[in-house]
Design a protein around this motif. Sequence first.
Motif, PDB file in Angstrom:
ATOM      1  N   THR A   2      -7.857  -6.340   2.219  1.00 18.22           N
ATOM      2  CA  THR A   2      -7.563  -5.492   1.130  1.00 18.22           C
ATOM      3  C   THR A   2      -7.376  -4.588   2.939  1.00 18.22           C
ATOM      4  OG1 THR A   2      -7.279  -5.560  -0.836  1.00 18.22           O
ATOM      5  CG2 THR A   2      -7.457  -3.695  -0.100  1.00 18.22           C
ATOM      6  N   ASP A   4      -7.702  -0.579   5.303  1.00 14.32           N
ATOM      7  CA  ASP A   4      -8.015   0.418   4.996  1.00 14.32           C
ATOM      8  C   ASP A   4      -7.521   1.994   6.298  1.00 14.32           C
ATOM      9  OD1 ASP A   4      -8.383   0.719   2.448  1.00 14.32           O
ATOM     10  OD2 ASP A   4     -10.906   0.546   2.695  1.00 14.32           O
ATOM     11  N   ARG A  19      -0.370   1.108  -1.608  1.00 13.63           N
ATOM     12  CA  ARG A  19      -0.101  -0.273  -0.244  1.00 13.63           C
ATOM     13  C   ARG A  19       1.139  -1.501  -0.579  1.00 13.63           C
ATOM     14  NH1 ARG A  19      -5.577  -0.016   1.847  1.00 13.63           N
ATOM     15  NH2 ARG A  19      -7.242   0.562  -0.030  1.00 13.63           N
ATOM     16  N   GLY A  33      -2.052  -9.626   3.676  1.00 11.63           N
ATOM     17  CA  GLY A  33      -2.704  -8.907   3.432  1.00 11.63           C
ATOM     18  C   GLY A  33      -2.657  -7.286   2.251  1.00 11.63           C
ATOM     19  N   PHE A  34      -3.414  -6.575   1.836  1.00 11.63           N
ATOM     20  CA  PHE A  34      -2.563  -5.327   1.539  1.00 11.63           C
ATOM     21  C   PHE A  34      -2.503  -3.857   2.777  1.00 11.63           C
ATOM     22  CE2 PHE A  34      -2.571  -8.258  -2.053  1.00 11.63           C
ATOM     23  CZ  PHE A  34      -1.636  -8.505  -3.130  1.00 11.63           C
TER      24      PHE A  34
END
Length: 481
Positions: A2, A4, A19, A33-34
């Motif tokens: 994940t 950021d 996301r 992934g996100f």
Amino acid sequence: MTVDNYIGGEWRPPASGRRVPSTNPARRSETVGFAPDSDRADLEAAVAAADSARRAWRKLAGAQRGALLFKAADLLESRMEEIGRAMTREMGKTIGEAKGETARGAAILRYYAGEGMRPVGDVIPSTDADALMYTTRVPLGVVGVISPWNFPVAIPLWKIAPALIYGNTVVWKPAIETAVTAALVMECFHAAGFPAGVLNMVMGDGAVIGQGIAEHPGIHGVTFTGSNAVGKRVGQIALARGAKYQLEMGGKNPIVVAADADLDLAAEATISGGLRSTGQKCTATSRVIVVRDVYEPFKEKLLAKIKSLRIGDGLDADTWLGPCASQKQYETVLEYIRKGREEGAELLVGGERPGDPALADGFFVSPAVFDRVTAGMTIAREEIFGPVLALMEARDLEEAIELANDTDFGLSASLYTRDLANALTFARESEAGLVRVNAETAGVELQAPFGGMKGSSSHSREQGQAAIEFFTEIKTVFVKP
Ligand SMILES: NC(=O)C1=CN([C@@H]2O[C@H](COP(=O)(O)OP(=O)(O)OC[C@H]3O[C@@H](n4cnc5c(N)ncnc54)[C@H](OP(=O)(O)O)[C@@H]3O)[C@@H](O)[C@H]2O)C=CC1
Ligand SMILES: O=C(O)CCC(=O)C(=O)O
């Protein structure tokens, strides 16, 4: 993973909390992934962080800024395997190419780290014998970097590294398709110990964060690589508010095969230049212009070699050609193949989904070769960004050069010949920013200027020493004691 945003030296989730997934084009059901789906509030925070860092950053000696870039280079290199794998999983290029690109990223960082100790100006004799007149270079301030997915390490680094070394701070918007790769690169900068706010990364929709960068009054320069449509818009927005901008956009790059060419080498260069990275390079060969005397023997060699290329997941060591990077790219490529047939070009090979059931879940297209393509056809005019080659016949070298120049683009052009006079004629007549003789159209060297003529760029150059022209302004100083 994940991902950021990275703002003011910290990893921060997007203000919206939203996301979007980054998926593997070789297996669309696999999420890599996100990525943050940021909005303008995140961009505001990043611009504020870059703005508050810029005065202290520009005051450092170039060598101090360079020391941090050297550290980032070492860290990037030490994570080459991990970053290469993330790149392959996110956009499909083979693992060899992905690791090679990561190594190239480290080399770019080191090249610009060294720039921190090189001259930045000239002493110019004044008409006043007592005065000292000289030029120096000053940073723009905050630079916005908008980068695409096709070289998710090299392209942002050849923008970020010169921006930083010349004293700018940066807000970077990577392409959402390669969010995880971008985050891993950002981790290297974080671990290298750059001061908070010097480099910030905000991920989100291009129309929100990319356009936000173009519009933001706190961003003094915008550097963009991507499509022509978006690039032109970014340039217009930046121009309207008086910001400096630099655009690197598409290509429709020709390889010319002269009658005296080594046909084996020319066929290999056509394949490597046209199909490596699944044709998704702005420098990719897409028009193959062959002089009549050698058209048929060249075509035979090309087809024989193309049929032997192995298509598959880029993580498999024996794969030569991976998938298109996304569903959007895949559909675009299939649409161009349909148009090529509709407009009367003959599809000699490829252009279809490979039969192997193991590839059924990915965006794979077998490399396509069109024969008897003429200058007016769509596949001879528009950038395809996929594994598609258009063969065009020319009467002689003169007509071949005319055809090569008959395009709205002007990024790179290649000639295969054994004749020095042909080579020099081509170098002189080619309307392209990068002219290569007995070498493929792709393959940019980081220490040389890179950019296109005509619609391929904003007539500026990136990389090598040329980068200083965009990332700084000249100040002429006159001192009378
Ligand atoms: N010259 C080159 O190297 C490249 C050329 N292309 C060409 O472009 C075609 C389409 O690819 P695509 O990825 O859609 O290219 P885009 O031009 O849309 O994307 C390039 C970058 O611009 C961002 N962006 C998108 N819309 C805007 C906007 N309105 N304002 C500012 N930034 C924006 C993208 O963000 P986001 O990813 O979030 O949309 C990405 O970071 C390809 O088929 C190819 O022909 C594409 C990539 C590289
Ligand atoms: O050919 C290369 O190495 C670089 C290509 C490139 O800059 C691009 O595709 O955007």
